[in-house]
Design a protein around this motif. Structure first.
Motif, PDB file in Angstrom:
ATOM      1  N   HIS A  81      21.778  15.556 -28.639  1.00  0.00           N
ATOM      2  CA  HIS A  81      20.984  16.022 -29.653  1.00  0.00           C
ATOM      3  C   HIS A  81      19.730  14.787 -29.769  1.00  0.00           C
ATOM      4  O   HIS A  81      19.413  14.434 -30.754  1.00  0.00           O
ATOM      5  CB  HIS A  81      21.577  16.325 -30.874  1.00  0.00           C
ATOM      6  N   MET A  82      19.054  14.738 -28.268  1.00  0.00           N
ATOM      7  CA  MET A  82      18.404  13.586 -28.233  1.00  0.00           C
ATOM      8  C   MET A  82      16.780  14.082 -28.097  1.00  0.00           C
ATOM      9  O   MET A  82      16.611  15.002 -27.709  1.00  0.00           O
ATOM     10  CB  MET A  82      18.579  12.733 -27.072  1.00  0.00           C
ATOM     11  N   CYS A  83      15.860  13.161 -28.909  1.00  0.00           N
ATOM     12  CA  CYS A  83      14.665  13.373 -29.020  1.00  0.00           C
ATOM     13  C   CYS A  83      13.619  12.352 -28.696  1.00  0.00           C
ATOM     14  O   CYS A  83      14.181  11.199 -28.982  1.00  0.00           O
ATOM     15  CB  CYS A  83      14.140  13.869 -30.463  1.00  0.00           C
ATOM     16  N   LEU A  84      12.919  12.531 -27.848  1.00  0.00           N
ATOM     17  CA  LEU A  84      11.953  11.487 -27.624  1.00  0.00           C
ATOM     18  C   LEU A  84      10.361  11.778 -28.136  1.00  0.00           C
ATOM     19  O   LEU A  84       9.865  12.784 -28.109  1.00  0.00           O
ATOM     20  CB  LEU A  84      11.795  11.469 -25.872  1.00  0.00           C
ATOM     21  N   VAL A  85       9.866  10.618 -28.259  1.00  0.00           N
ATOM     22  CA  VAL A  85       8.570  10.691 -28.974  1.00  0.00           C
ATOM     23  C   VAL A  85       7.487  10.100 -28.059  1.00  0.00           C
ATOM     24  O   VAL A  85       7.818   8.943 -27.321  1.00  0.00           O
ATOM     25  CB  VAL A  85       8.479   9.869 -30.512  1.00  0.00           C
ATOM     26  N   SER A  86       6.551  10.949 -27.620  1.00  0.00           N
ATOM     27  CA  SER A  86       5.429  10.590 -26.567  1.00  0.00           C
ATOM     28  C   SER A  86       4.289   9.911 -27.114  1.00  0.00           C
ATOM     29  O   SER A  86       4.023  10.163 -28.391  1.00  0.00           O
ATOM     30  CB  SER A  86       5.352  11.641 -25.406  1.00  0.00           C
ATOM     31  N   PRO A  87       3.361   9.422 -26.178  1.00  0.00           N
ATOM     32  CA  PRO A  87       2.179   9.015 -26.700  1.00  0.00           C
ATOM     33  C   PRO A  87       1.384  10.309 -27.148  1.00  0.00           C
ATOM     34  O   PRO A  87       0.403  10.188 -27.927  1.00  0.00           O
ATOM     35  CB  PRO A  87       1.251   8.446 -25.601  1.00  0.00           C
ATOM     36  N   GLN A  88       1.522  11.659 -26.989  1.00  0.00           N
ATOM     37  CA  GLN A  88       1.084  12.695 -27.279  1.00  0.00           C
ATOM     38  C   GLN A  88       1.655  13.450 -28.561  1.00  0.00           C
ATOM     39  O   GLN A  88       0.897  14.140 -29.128  1.00  0.00           O
ATOM     40  CB  GLN A  88       0.738  13.784 -26.258  1.00  0.00           C
ATOM     41  N   THR A  89       2.863  13.051 -28.739  1.00  0.00           N
ATOM     42  CA  THR A  89       3.432  13.502 -30.135  1.00  0.00           C
ATOM     43  C   THR A  89       2.627  13.117 -31.232  1.00  0.00           C
ATOM     44  O   THR A  89       2.232  12.062 -31.257  1.00  0.00           O
ATOM     45  CB  THR A  89       4.845  12.895 -30.067  1.00  0.00           C
ATOM     46  N   GLN A  90       2.571  13.954 -32.243  1.00  0.00           N
ATOM     47  CA  GLN A  90       1.850  13.813 -33.327  1.00  0.00           C
ATOM     48  C   GLN A  90       2.796  13.861 -34.723  1.00  0.00           C
ATOM     49  O   GLN A  90       3.828  14.528 -34.373  1.00  0.00           O
ATOM     50  CB  GLN A  90       0.743  14.664 -33.811  1.00  0.00           C
ATOM     51  N   ARG A  91       2.450  13.554 -35.956  1.00  0.00           N
ATOM     52  CA  ARG A  91       3.406  13.493 -36.986  1.00  0.00           C
ATOM     53  C   ARG A  91       3.559  15.096 -37.279  1.00  0.00           C
ATOM     54  O   ARG A  91       4.838  15.508 -37.675  1.00  0.00           O
ATOM     55  CB  ARG A  91       2.700  12.961 -38.105  1.00  0.00           C
ATOM     56  N   ALA A  92       2.504  15.932 -37.173  1.00  0.00           N
ATOM     57  CA  ALA A  92       2.893  17.495 -37.194  1.00  0.00           C
ATOM     58  C   ALA A  92       3.724  17.913 -36.335  1.00  0.00           C
ATOM     59  O   ALA A  92       4.515  19.025 -36.773  1.00  0.00           O
ATOM     60  CB  ALA A  92       1.617  18.071 -37.220  1.00  0.00           C
ATOM     61  N   ASP A  93       3.779  17.403 -35.071  1.00  0.00           N
ATOM     62  CA  ASP A  93       4.997  17.834 -34.363  1.00  0.00           C
ATOM     63  C   ASP A  93       6.464  17.518 -34.737  1.00  0.00           C
ATOM     64  O   ASP A  93       7.401  18.498 -34.608  1.00  0.00           O
ATOM     65  CB  ASP A  93       4.707  17.377 -32.969  1.00  0.00           C
ATOM     66  N   ILE A  94       6.442  16.431 -35.505  1.00  0.00           N
ATOM     67  CA  ILE A  94       7.846  15.683 -36.030  1.00  0.00           C
ATOM     68  C   ILE A  94       7.957  16.592 -37.196  1.00  0.00           C
ATOM     69  O   ILE A  94       9.079  17.324 -37.452  1.00  0.00           O
ATOM     70  CB  ILE A  94       7.689  14.419 -36.083  1.00  0.00           C
ATOM     71  N   ASP A  95       7.194  16.872 -37.959  1.00  0.00           N
ATOM     72  CA  ASP A  95       7.464  17.814 -39.223  1.00  0.00           C
ATOM     73  C   ASP A  95       7.696  19.235 -38.829  1.00  0.00           C
ATOM     74  O   ASP A  95       8.684  19.818 -39.295  1.00  0.00           O
ATOM     75  CB  ASP A  95       5.986  18.205 -40.040  1.00  0.00           C
ATOM     76  N   ALA A  96       7.333  19.616 -37.511  1.00  0.00           N
ATOM     77  CA  ALA A  96       7.727  21.191 -37.208  1.00  0.00           C
ATOM     78  C   ALA A  96       9.089  21.134 -36.710  1.00  0.00           C
ATOM     79  O   ALA A  96       9.994  22.232 -37.064  1.00  0.00           O
ATOM     80  CB  ALA A  96       6.622  21.307 -35.993  1.00  0.00           C
ATOM     81  N   LEU A  97       9.589  19.947 -36.060  1.00  0.00           N
ATOM     82  CA  LEU A  97      10.915  19.837 -35.522  1.00  0.00           C
ATOM     83  C   LEU A  97      12.087  19.776 -37.023  1.00  0.00           C
ATOM     84  O   LEU A  97      12.885  20.557 -37.113  1.00  0.00           O
ATOM     85  CB  LEU A  97      11.103  18.643 -34.496  1.00  0.00           C
ATOM     86  N   LEU A  98      11.499  19.066 -37.895  1.00  0.00           N
ATOM     87  CA  LEU A  98      12.129  19.037 -39.137  1.00  0.00           C
ATOM     88  C   LEU A  98      12.230  20.214 -39.754  1.00  0.00           C
ATOM     89  O   LEU A  98      13.258  20.618 -40.327  1.00  0.00           O
ATOM     90  CB  LEU A  98      11.614  17.703 -39.811  1.00  0.00           C
ATOM     91  N   ASN A  99      11.246  20.896 -39.886  1.00  0.00           N
ATOM     92  CA  ASN A  99      11.237  22.244 -40.673  1.00  0.00           C
ATOM     93  C   ASN A  99      12.222  23.203 -40.036  1.00  0.00           C
ATOM     94  O   ASN A  99      12.748  23.919 -40.606  1.00  0.00           O
ATOM     95  CB  ASN A  99       9.793  22.676 -40.745  1.00  0.00           C
ATOM     96  N   ALA A 100      11.980  23.201 -38.521  1.00  0.00           N
ATOM     97  CA  ALA A 100      12.986  24.125 -37.996  1.00  0.00           C
ATOM     98  C   ALA A 100      14.222  23.789 -37.973  1.00  0.00           C
ATOM     99  O   ALA A 100      15.097  24.798 -38.257  1.00  0.00           O
ATOM    100  CB  ALA A 100      12.342  24.061 -36.349  1.00  0.00           C
ATOM    101  N   LEU A 101      14.653  22.563 -37.973  1.00  0.00           N
ATOM    102  CA  LEU A 101      15.781  22.237 -37.977  1.00  0.00           C
ATOM    103  C   LEU A 101      16.619  22.407 -39.473  1.00  0.00           C
ATOM    104  O   LEU A 101      17.705  23.082 -39.757  1.00  0.00           O
ATOM    105  CB  LEU A 101      16.129  20.896 -37.713  1.00  0.00           C
ATOM    106  N   ASP A 102      15.565  22.119 -40.737  1.00  0.00           N
ATOM    107  CA  ASP A 102      16.039  22.630 -41.808  1.00  0.00           C
ATOM    108  C   ASP A 102      16.407  24.117 -42.001  1.00  0.00           C
ATOM    109  O   ASP A 102      17.263  24.522 -42.685  1.00  0.00           O
ATOM    110  CB  ASP A 102      14.688  22.218 -42.893  1.00  0.00           C
ATOM    111  N   ASP A 103      15.526  25.119 -41.291  1.00  0.00           N
ATOM    112  CA  ASP A 103      15.744  26.331 -41.412  1.00  0.00           C
ATOM    113  C   ASP A 103      16.947  26.822 -40.924  1.00  0.00           C
ATOM    114  O   ASP A 103      17.602  27.637 -41.297  1.00  0.00           O
ATOM    115  CB  ASP A 103      14.485  26.909 -40.789  1.00  0.00           C
TER     116      ASP A 103
END
Length: 469
Positions: A434-456
């Motif tokens: 259950h590994m995630c990588l953060v890249s130079p192109q990743t933005q805070r909105a992308d992380i929020d989308a992941l957290l919201n999807a997992l919350d759902d």
């Protein structure tokens, strides 16, 4: 009560199965072209995929990708995904970085491979020496090849002074590509062939000793045997689930290797997420060999291994004494002209201090967000993090050894259901854990989308766990 049952709390196994079934149906409904291509591909590709492990994602049919740019994947049905897997580190700095695109556009007509070095080779080697502190470097096609080569060199060097030293020391649950010597595990205190190996006819315990990570006594005892030539290790174990070193463990391990005259080889292929100079530079390790693969050429097939001046001097003595013939190392397409150009672009323009300055704080934001999310759902799950690499674990504490990590593989059904549900919500994480990588192109909105999807997904699991009526 099993460890997983305790970690699930009010989430029931029936709810997990129901979520998986529901998400599998939704997956198929939204991907008719992937379904059709799967039927077509099975005529000539076993399992419908060009590499058998591509069926290990847990999807009903393989997810067929049309394009990958930055952190956005698009499948052939037009579905878009925020990619936190990033080719399991191969695209850690984003898919198709612009400097690599320019190399491909500007130099594809200048020759792809010639079995001769181009001018970029010297520049790449100088950059690697500056970054990692090792003066000498060689280029291979994969990190597997790099690990194979350094093991051959280590054994050859040992024959100069102590022919009794011929065994490799690894950690239980390790992964160093498909190097045969590393395909072992501990079973009842014995080193045995790893289950599941196909066509393995040799007893790998004849060449390899496995011990548990973070077990200082086991390390000292293994080195004291007198037959260990090299310790090959990731500084943080990543393939069996992330296993972090205890404080002071690597200082102890390095001292023990020096005490017993054992070479230390650090495989940074995943731990380059730690920082600009990898885990080795961030934590001031001093290996004899260092391996880096996957992202170093932006997704093209390439890897490197570096070594000290002392090792290089011993290599020269081996060369002076060896008989003519094939060394057993090297592939025709390794270090080809185009790959070295891409590697130069990655090291100079992509894998930069600025990139890590963006990635590392965002990874902290992701880790904090996951902890808060699991807290809200009253789930005793933990987080392991190595720089820009972050993984959640269905247990209250992170594992300390490979055995502890492997014992948690009973979470497969839960992991598979969540991965599939996240895919249907436009988020891709590494499937094997259950590994995630953060890249130079990743933005805070992308992380929020992941957290919201997992919350759902977690809310849905809780709803499905409630008694009917």
């Amino acid at each position: 009560m099993t460890q997983l049952a305790a970690a699930l709390g009010t989430i029931s196994p029936k709810a997990i199965a129901a979520l998986h079934q529901q998400e599998a149906e939704a997956f198929l409904a939204r991907r008719p072209q992937s379904c059709a291509l799967f039927e077509q591909a099975q005529a000539h590709l076993p399992g419908g995929v060009p590499m058998h492990w591509m069926r290990d994602w847990g999807t009903p049919v393989p997810l067929v990708i049309d394009s990958a740019r930055g952190i956005t994947l698009t499948d052939i049905d037009g579905n878009h995904y925020r990619d936190f897997c990033l080719g399991d580190t191969g695209a850690m700095f984003g898919h198709s970085p612009a400097p690599v695109q320019r190399v491909l556009r500007d130099h594809a007509g200048d020759g792809l491979t010639a079995m001769l070095p181009g001018a970029d080779a010297a520049v790449v080697a100088a950059h690697l020496a500056e970054r990692f502190g090792l003066p000498y470097w060689q280029v291979t096609a994969t990190a597997t090849d790099a690990n194979r080569a350094l093991l051959r060199w280590a054994r050859a060097i040992a024959t100069l002074t102590d022919a009794k030293k011929d065994k490799v020391l690894v950690f239980n649950g390790c992964y160093h590509g498909t190097v045969e010597e590393t395909m072992v595990q501990l079973h009842d205190g014995r080193t045995v062939n790893r289950p599941g190996l196909i066509g393995q006819i040799f007893n790998l315990s004849d060449s390899t000793v496995a011990i548990e990570f973070n077990d200082r006594a086991a390390l000292s005892a293994a080195l004291a045997r007198g037959d260990i030539v090299v310790l090959l290790a990731e500084p943080v174990m990543t393939n069996c689930g992330m296993v972090l070193p205890d404080e002071g463990y690597w200082a102890f391990a390095q001292a023990e290797c020096k005490k017993y005259g054992v070479l230390l080889a650090i495989d940074e292929t995943h731990c380059i997420s730690s920082g600009w100079a990898g885990y080795t530079g961030t934590h001031q390790l001093q290996p004899d060999f260092l391996v880096l693969g996957k992202p170093i050429a932006g997704g093209l097939c390439a890897a490197v291994y570096g070594f000290t001046a002392e090792v290089f001097a011993a290599m020269n003595r081996v060369r002076d004494q060896r008989e003519p013939g094939h060394s057993g190392m090297g592939t025709t397409l390794a270090a080809n002209l185009l790959t070295l150009r891409a590697m130069r672009a990655m090291l100079s323009d992509v894998m930069s201090h600025e990139a890590y300055a963006h990635m590392l704080p965002l990874a902290e934001y992701l880790a904090d967000g996951l902890r808060a999310l699991f807290g809200r759902h009253q789930l005793p799950w933990s987080i392991a993090q190595v720089g820009a690499r972050c993984e959640w674990i269905f247990a209250p504490t992170v594992p300390r050894t490979g055995a502890e990590a492997l014992a948690r593989e009973d979470d497969h059904d839960l992991g598979a259901a969540l991965h599939l549900a996240l895919l249907n919500r436009g988020v891709l994480v590494t499937p094997f854990h259950h590994m995630c990588l953060v890249s130079p192109q990743t933005q805070r909105a992308d992380i929020d989308a992941l957290l919201n999807a997992l919350d759902d997904c977690l809310l849905l699991l809780k709803h499905l766990s409630q008694p009917a009526g």
